[in-house]
Design an enzyme around this catalytic site. Structure first.
Site, mmCIF file in Angstrom:
data_model
loop_
_atom_site.group_PDB
_atom_site.id
_atom_site.type_symbol
_atom_site.label_atom_id
_atom_site.label_comp_id
_atom_site.label_asym_id
_atom_site.label_seq_id
_atom_site.Cartn_x
_atom_site.Cartn_y
_atom_site.Cartn_z
ATOM 1 C CB CYS A 62 -0.868 0.043 1.252
ATOM 2 S SG CYS A 62 -2.249 -1.076 1.165
ATOM 3 C CE1 TYR A 80 -6.712 -4.730 5.824
ATOM 4 C CE2 TYR A 80 -5.022 -6.075 4.786
ATOM 5 C CZ TYR A 80 -5.380 -4.961 5.526
ATOM 6 O OH TYR A 80 -4.422 -4.095 5.970
ATOM 7 N NE ARG A 139 0.741 -11.483 -0.451
ATOM 8 C CZ ARG A 139 1.802 -10.756 -0.088
ATOM 9 N NH1 ARG A 139 1.717 -9.847 0.847
ATOM 10 N NH2 ARG A 139 2.971 -10.929 -0.686
#
Ligand code: FNR
Length: 357
Positions: free
Chosen positions: A24, A182, A230
């Site tokens: 990020c 996430y 991932r």
């Protein structure tokens, strides 16, 4: 087999086995998710620097799927158009471009790390979504919305639309982000998924959302485009019912049948209580080796910082790709330097040849 043996996958071939790990940048200063000059220069430099695959940062498939207001996004055609110069430049440097498609789930709506990482409230913030209403345990948690079945359908659709746009923008490889606590990881892990509907419960229920996303994306994009996923191989929470390396091997075997081409094997991120055993050199490579038992190609990431170390991972068959994160922040030319150190042919840009003679 060594670090500079090309990596063939479906219709594309990476010139070597160095992949820039998704990182990020929190650099969409207008808070609109549109790629900026920063993304072009940052990703473009790593392509000039010789990497085989240059992967973008976590790129949000919906506005609510951003970690911070400055995250990169791909939830509209305008976002895809803003990424086209990036894919074009990466291709011009002989690298493959990859995009990590992401939804931050209950870890959304926070200030970027350089601004402290606390929840963003009020007008600039938004309500995160998750498998349940249980929020990420910030000191003062953000109210979180449990995704109902219509919400889950919208998430699936958003991943598919983003994938189609990414292909149109010129990306060679798609990576679905199902790691680091996430949204998709939150559904996989029993730590965060306590649902009692078809998307929760046993392993099959908890894996259902990721499997549906993968299948739907596979059906919507060209046969020749690889899909990487991932994962966090372990939640690093041995003291409770959690996601384990065994779960990851089982998941990888299933994803293989759904048309996934590689598992990018990371770890952790589901809960702040996690016990991280070690973050030294190659600290997650053993997880990649285990997940490789599924016979799917794997990428190893974590503490790979030297040419010799990256080469060793590939030579000894521990992984198919050496995924390099922070070392690429320190040195965009990691792959060129590796070629020099390992005495391999290097794709030095003609403008730079005098520096590498
Ligand atoms: C990361 N990491 C990360 N991982 C991911 O899957 N998507 C992302 O967007 C990010 N963002 C990110 C930003 C920054 C600044 C860092 C340092 C890390 C994790 C990263 O890809 C990698 O897995 C870890 O950094 C471990 O690898 P290295 O850095 O030891 O090679």
């Amino acid at each position: 087999m060594h670090l500079f043996t090309p990596f063939e996958c479906r219709d594309v071939t990476a010139r070597n086995r160095v992949m820039v790990s998704p990182m990020c940048q929190y650099s969409c200063e207008n808070e609109d998710g549109l790629a900026t000059d920063w993304h072009l220069v940052h990703l473009g430099s790593r392509a000039s620097g010789g990497a085989g695959i240059v992967m973008t940062e976590a790129t949000a498939v919906t506005p609510r799927g951003r970690i911070s207001p400055q995250d990169l996004g791909i939830w509209s055609d305008a976002h895809a158009e803003a990424l086209e110069p990036v894919t074009e430049f990466i291709a011009s440097q002989g690298a493959l471009s990859g995009i990590q498609l992401a939804h931050a789930g209950r870890k959304a709506s926070t200030f970027r790390p350089s601004a402290g990482g606390d929840p963003v409230r009020g007008e600039s913030g938004w309500t995160p979504v998750g498998p349940t209403e249980e929020p990420w345990p910030h000191d003062e948690p953000l109210a979180t919305e449990r995704l109902d079945s219509a919400g889950i359908d919208r998430v699936k659709r958003a991943f598919v639309d983003a994938a189609v746009r990414a292909v149109e923008a010129g990306f060679d490889v798609l990576e679905i982000h199902a790691a680091h606590g996430y949204l998709l990881h939150e559904f996989l892990s029993p730590v965060t998924n306590t649902r009692d509907d078809e998307y929760g419960g046993d392993f099959d229920g908890r894996a259902r959302l990721l499997e549906a996303v993968v299948s739907d994306v596979r059906a919507a994009i060209p046969e020749g485009t690889p899909i990487f996923v991932r994962i966090s191989a372990t939640d690093w929470l041995a003291d409770r019912r959690s996601w384990t390396v065994e779960s990851s091997v089982r998941l990888a075997a299933k994803l293989r049948t759904l048309g996934v081409d590689l598992i990018d094997v990371s770890a952790g991120g589901i809960h702040p209580d996690q016990q991280v055993p070690d973050t030294g050199a190659h600290y997650q490579v053993p997880y990649a080796e285990r997940v490789g038992e599924s016979e799917l190609p794997v990428g190893a990431v974590g503490g790979i910082t030297t040419p010799e170390g990256a080469d060793e991972v590939i030579r000894n068959g521990r992984a198919d790709l050496a995924v390099v994160g922070r070392e690429h922040l320190r040195d965009p030319y990691f792959a060129l330097r590796a070629a020099e150190a390992l005495d391999r042919d290097a794709p030095v840009p003609r403008q730079y040849t005098r520096g590498f003679q």
